[in-house]
Write a protein that holds these residues in place. Structure first.
Motif: not given
Length: 125
Positions: A34-44
């Motif tokens: 998911l973070e690769d698809a978004l291009g950033k880390a996802v909020d926990q």
């Protein structure tokens, strides 16, 4: 997160695909995180919201999904997952194929693209 998968969102090309948001592995051929698809880390906090029991979880697990900002979110069932402790989510439409089939399709597509570019390079004078 969901808004990134809207029609013109940054991650819209991943709509209708299982994306891994939790796993014991850091990379695996054919798996898109998911973070690769978004291009950033996802909020926990967002990720924790997908794990809570109750109406939200029932909606995430349903064929209709959980509607957030006009975008449906779906959580993969155990039978749709790859990896014992891995968790996957999809946006807009629930994928018809399980994660393992999507993995193989991505690996095959990458292999085919690599073969095509190698053949083109060999054919060039």
């Amino acid at each position: 997160v969901a808004s990134q998968f809207a029609n013109d969102g940054a991650a819209s090309r991943y709509r209708g695909q299982w994306l891994c948001y939790e796993a014991a592995f850091k990379s695996k051929g054919g798996i898109v995180f998911l973070e690769d698809a978004l291009g950033k880390a996802v909020d926990q906090g967002v990720l924790q919201g997908w794990k809570r029991k109750g109406k939200r979880m029932k909606a995430l697990n349903s064929n209709d999904g959980l509607l957030v900002g006009g975008v449906a979110i779906f959580k993969a069932q155990n039978t749709e997952c790859f990896g014992r402790k891995a968790a996957y989510v999809a946006f807009v439409t629930r994928p018809a194929a399980c994660v393992k089939i999507q993995m193989q399709e991505r690996i095959d597509a990458a292999s085919s693209a690599s073969s095509s570019s190698s053949a083109a390079a060999a054919a060039s004078p």
